[in-house]
Design an enzyme around this catalytic site. Structure first.
Site, PDB file in Angstrom:
ATOM      1  N   ARG A  45       0.832  -1.206   0.000  1.00 52.26           N
ATOM      2  CA  ARG A  45       0.000   0.000   0.000  1.00 52.26           C
ATOM      3  C   ARG A  45       0.872   1.263   0.000  1.00 52.26           C
ATOM      4  O   ARG A  45       0.470   2.282  -0.532  1.00 52.26           O
ATOM      5  CB  ARG A  45      -0.898   0.020   1.227  1.00 52.26           C
ATOM      6  CG  ARG A  45      -2.262  -0.536   0.938  1.00 52.26           C
ATOM      7  CD  ARG A  45      -3.172  -0.347   2.126  1.00 52.26           C
ATOM      8  NE  ARG A  45      -4.541  -0.587   1.750  1.00 52.26           N
ATOM      9  CZ  ARG A  45      -5.506  -0.809   2.629  1.00 52.26           C
ATOM     10  NH1 ARG A  45      -5.239  -0.820   3.920  1.00 52.26           N
ATOM     11  NH2 ARG A  45      -6.751  -1.003   2.222  1.00 52.26           N
ATOM     12  N   LYS A 206     -16.935 -12.957   5.942  1.00 50.84           N
ATOM     13  CA  LYS A 206     -18.235 -12.335   6.171  1.00 50.84           C
ATOM     14  C   LYS A 206     -19.018 -12.107   4.896  1.00 50.84           C
ATOM     15  O   LYS A 206     -18.689 -11.229   4.093  1.00 50.84           O
ATOM     16  CB  LYS A 206     -18.023 -10.983   6.860  1.00 50.84           C
ATOM     17  CG  LYS A 206     -17.671 -11.116   8.310  1.00 50.84           C
ATOM     18  CD  LYS A 206     -17.876  -9.776   8.947  1.00 50.84           C
ATOM     19  CE  LYS A 206     -17.610  -9.840  10.429  1.00 50.84           C
ATOM     20  NZ  LYS A 206     -17.577  -8.508  11.000  1.00 50.84           N
ATOM     21  N   GLY A 355      -7.080  -7.584   1.732  1.00 54.49           N
ATOM     22  CA  GLY A 355      -5.776  -7.648   2.393  1.00 54.49           C
ATOM     23  C   GLY A 355      -5.205  -9.053   2.473  1.00 54.49           C
ATOM     24  O   GLY A 355      -4.038  -9.285   2.152  1.00 54.49           O
ATOM     25  N   GLY A 378     -12.552  -3.009   1.659  1.00 49.69           N
ATOM     26  CA  GLY A 378     -13.929  -2.518   1.706  1.00 49.69           C
ATOM     27  C   GLY A 378     -14.227  -1.537   0.585  1.00 49.69           C
ATOM     28  O   GLY A 378     -15.316  -1.568  -0.003  1.00 49.69           O
TER      29      GLY A 378
HETATM   30  P1  ADP Z   1      -9.706 -10.429   2.309  1.00 52.36           P
HETATM   31  O1  ADP Z   1      -8.883  -9.740   3.370  1.00 52.36           O
HETATM   32  O2  ADP Z   1      -8.849 -11.046   1.240  1.00 52.36           O
HETATM   33  O3  ADP Z   1     -10.837  -9.584   1.795  1.00 52.36           O
HETATM   34  P2  ADP Z   1     -11.388 -11.613   4.319  1.00 52.36           P
HETATM   35  O4  ADP Z   1     -10.816 -10.665   5.338  1.00 52.36           O
HETATM   36  O5  ADP Z   1     -12.798 -11.441   3.909  1.00 52.36           O
HETATM   37  O6  ADP Z   1     -10.447 -11.641   3.013  1.00 52.36           O
HETATM   38  O7  ADP Z   1     -11.246 -13.093   4.843  1.00 52.36           O
HETATM   39  C1  ADP Z   1      -9.977 -13.638   5.146  1.00 52.36           C
HETATM   40  C2  ADP Z   1     -10.093 -14.654   6.234  1.00 52.36           C
HETATM   41  O8  ADP Z   1     -11.011 -15.668   5.888  1.00 52.36           O
HETATM   42  C3  ADP Z   1      -8.788 -15.346   6.522  1.00 52.36           C
HETATM   43  O9  ADP Z   1      -8.391 -15.047   7.835  1.00 52.36           O
HETATM   44  C4  ADP Z   1      -9.143 -16.834   6.371  1.00 52.36           C
HETATM   45  O10 ADP Z   1      -8.534 -17.646   7.328  1.00 52.36           O
HETATM   46  C5  ADP Z   1     -10.624 -16.831   6.582  1.00 52.36           C
HETATM   47  N1  ADP Z   1     -11.288 -18.024   6.062  1.00 52.36           N
HETATM   48  C6  ADP Z   1     -11.523 -18.345   4.781  1.00 52.36           C
HETATM   49  N2  ADP Z   1     -12.130 -19.550   4.679  1.00 52.36           N
HETATM   50  C7  ADP Z   1     -12.304 -20.012   5.932  1.00 52.36           C
HETATM   51  C8  ADP Z   1     -12.878 -21.185   6.487  1.00 52.36           C
HETATM   52  N3  ADP Z   1     -13.377 -22.147   5.704  1.00 52.36           N
HETATM   53  N4  ADP Z   1     -12.917 -21.293   7.825  1.00 52.36           N
HETATM   54  C9  ADP Z   1     -12.409 -20.327   8.606  1.00 52.36           C
HETATM   55  N5  ADP Z   1     -11.846 -19.197   8.146  1.00 52.36           N
HETATM   56  C10 ADP Z   1     -11.787 -19.030   6.825  1.00 52.36           C
HETATM   57  C1  3PG Z   2      -8.619  -0.410   4.988  1.00 51.54           C
HETATM   58  O1  3PG Z   2      -7.628  -0.908   5.539  1.00 51.54           O
HETATM   59  O2  3PG Z   2      -9.484  -1.108   4.393  1.00 51.54           O
HETATM   60  C2  3PG Z   2      -8.759   1.075   4.946  1.00 51.54           C
HETATM   61  O3  3PG Z   2      -7.576   1.712   5.311  1.00 51.54           O
HETATM   62  C3  3PG Z   2      -9.922   1.531   5.790  1.00 51.54           C
HETATM   63  O4  3PG Z   2      -9.753   1.149   7.117  1.00 51.54           O
HETATM   64  P1  3PG Z   2     -11.019   1.059   8.079  1.00 51.54           P
HETATM   65  O5  3PG Z   2     -11.820  -0.120   7.658  1.00 51.54           O
HETATM   66  O6  3PG Z   2     -10.440   0.954   9.463  1.00 51.54           O
HETATM   67  O7  3PG Z   2     -11.809   2.344   7.903  1.00 51.54           O
HETATM   68 MG    MG Z   3      -9.200  -9.352   5.459  1.00 51.59          MG
END
Ligand code: ADP
Ligand code: 3PG
Ligand code: MG
Length: 396
Positions: A45, A206, A355, A378
């Site tokens: 980033r 989620k 991320g 997001g």
């Molecule tokens: P990104 O950061 O790429 O958008 P998210 O934050 O939505 O992804 O989700 C990432 C998390 O999802 C990781 O910590 C991963 O371990 C978790 N995850 C994915 N599939 C599973 C699963 N089947 N059971 C538990 N955790 C999971």
């Molecule tokens: C992110 O890491 O997705 C952005 O920097 C926004 O952060 P925030 O979800 O804490 O507002």
């Molecule tokens: Mg994530």
């Protein structure tokens, strides 16, 4: 709406920055290690803002950077100071970055007013001030008084209506930086005129944060592939047994309203399951529907991988956000790695966000094989869902 964005916005090329104090809002929200350092594999980033910073240095600007880190909730949190970020930025630029310890003191005002051409100052974490999140007018005005032109290069946080994003442009001539321009161009390309077939792959935890994008692309895309814990909620909504798997109970009714029989929608057909999320025992490949009461679904299985691989290989445009399994545990990272590799091997147009997904492709050395790696988590989801992003709207 999105196409027009690029028409009505101003960009770096529209201004003369010589001798000007330029406020640049960036998104340096990177994970810090236990040693409070920015790991080289987590600095993408920061790297993504270098083109704008270098351009402005070349133009003879005086640069004042504004950034946030984490969610300190309007209070000073020592572990969320921006010093490690300043250090890493300095290393990447090969020049000194002057880090100040707050945003509003007389000391800051004096130092900023004396900034010279070629200097780079980074103010302290904006979120140490409740005024940032509250979009406080006085706070925005105070920050605006430090500069003569405002540049928004913070796509990752543009979905937040915070003072540094929507307040400052009210007081200064404003434009999008090179990163923001690149993000809007790349995301608009897959949103408005994607090459076809278009496949959208969504994983992670989620479904509540991703359902709008899923709905949108069930209409727009040729295929939508769901994996990760998020797919568990869809399986549960279909009445399929998922044992102890991570699920978003509160979303099941909402998910039932989706077109779950749509032939474009592809769910896992098998999974790697275990009773132990640390992967120490009882790991097996189980067809979906065959999960025992004590088991959790922790990765997509080989048949799902084959199915997803075939669809991805035949696609001309790919959007991917969120891992297919519990990637923090080696035994459950393979499904996601294989998907990443298939996307990287395909010469179609690929946009990746989130991320955790990006950290993995960085670790696998695949970063440069993707057409566009978005700095938004997001923010990217909101943009793709067709929502207006306040930080971008404020530049109009
Ligand atoms: P990104 O950061 O790429 O958008 P998210 O934050 O939505 O992804 O989700 C990432 C998390 O999802 C990781 O910590 C991963 O371990 C978790 N995850 C994915 N599939 C599973 C699963 N089947 N059971 C538990 N955790 C999971
Ligand atoms: C992110 O890491 O997705 C952005 O920097 C926004 O952060 P925030 O979800 O804490 O507002
Ligand atoms: Mg994530």
């Amino acid at each position: 709406m999105e196409v027009n964005l690029l028409r009505y916005m101003k960009f770096l090329r529209d201004f003369n920055f010589k001798d000007k104090k330029v406020l640049i809002r960036v998104d340096f929200n990177v994970p810090l290690g236990d040693d409070l350092k920015v790991d080289n594999s987590e600095d993408w980033r920061i790297e993504a803002t270098l083109p704008s910073i270098k351009y402005l240095l070349d133009q003879g600007a005086k640069i004042i950077l504004l950034a946030h880190l984490g969610r300190p909730n309007g209070k000073i949190v020592e572990g969320l100071r921006l010093d490690p970020v300043a250090k890493r930025l300095g290393e990447l630029l090969g020049r000194k970055v002057i880090k100040l310890d707050d945003c509003c003191s007389q000391k800051v005002k004096d130092r900023v007013s004396q900034i010279k051409v070629g200097e780079i100052i980074l103010l302290e974490n904006l979120r140490f001030y409740p005024e940032e999140k509250n979009n406080d007018r006085q706070f925005a005005k105070q920050l605006a008084s430090y500069g003569e032109i405002y540049v928004n290069d913070a796509f990752g946080v543009d979905h937040r209506a915070h003072a540094s994003l929507v307040g400052i442009p009210k007081y200064l001539p404003s434009c999008a930086g090179l990163l923001l321009e690149k993000e809007i161009t790349a995301l608009t390309k897959v949103l408005d005129k994607p090459e076809r077939p278009l496949v959208v792959i969504i994983g992670g935890v989620k479904i509540s944060t991703k359902i709008k994008v899923i709905k949108k692309f069930l209409k727009k895309a040729d295929n939508v592939l769901l994996g990760g814990a998020l797919a568990n909620t869809v399986l549960a909504a279909k009445g399929i047994a998922i044992g102890q798997s991570v699920v978003e109970e509160g979303m099941i009714e909402e998910v039932k309203k989706l077109e779950l029989t749509d032939i474009k929608l592809h769910l896992p057909v098998d999974a790697i399951t275990s009773t132990d999320p640390l992967g120490k025992s009882d790991i097996r490949i189980a067809p979906i529907g065959n999960t025992n009461k004590e088991e959790m679904i922790l990765d997509i299985g080989p048949d799902t991988n084959n199915l997803f691989r075939q669809i991805i290989s035949q696609s001309k445009a790919i959007i991917w956000n969120g891992p297919m399994g519990l990637i923090e545990v080696d035994k459950f990272v393979e499904g996601t790695k294989k998907i990443a590799q298939v996307i990287a091997n395909n010469d179609s147009y690929s946009v990746i966000g989130g991320g955790d997904s990006i950290a993995l492709i960085e670790e696998m050395g695949l970063f440069d094989k993707m057409s566009h790696v978005s700095t938004g988590g997001g923010a990217m989801l909101k943009f793709l869902a067709g929502d207006k992003l306040p930080g971008i709207e404020a530049l109009g």
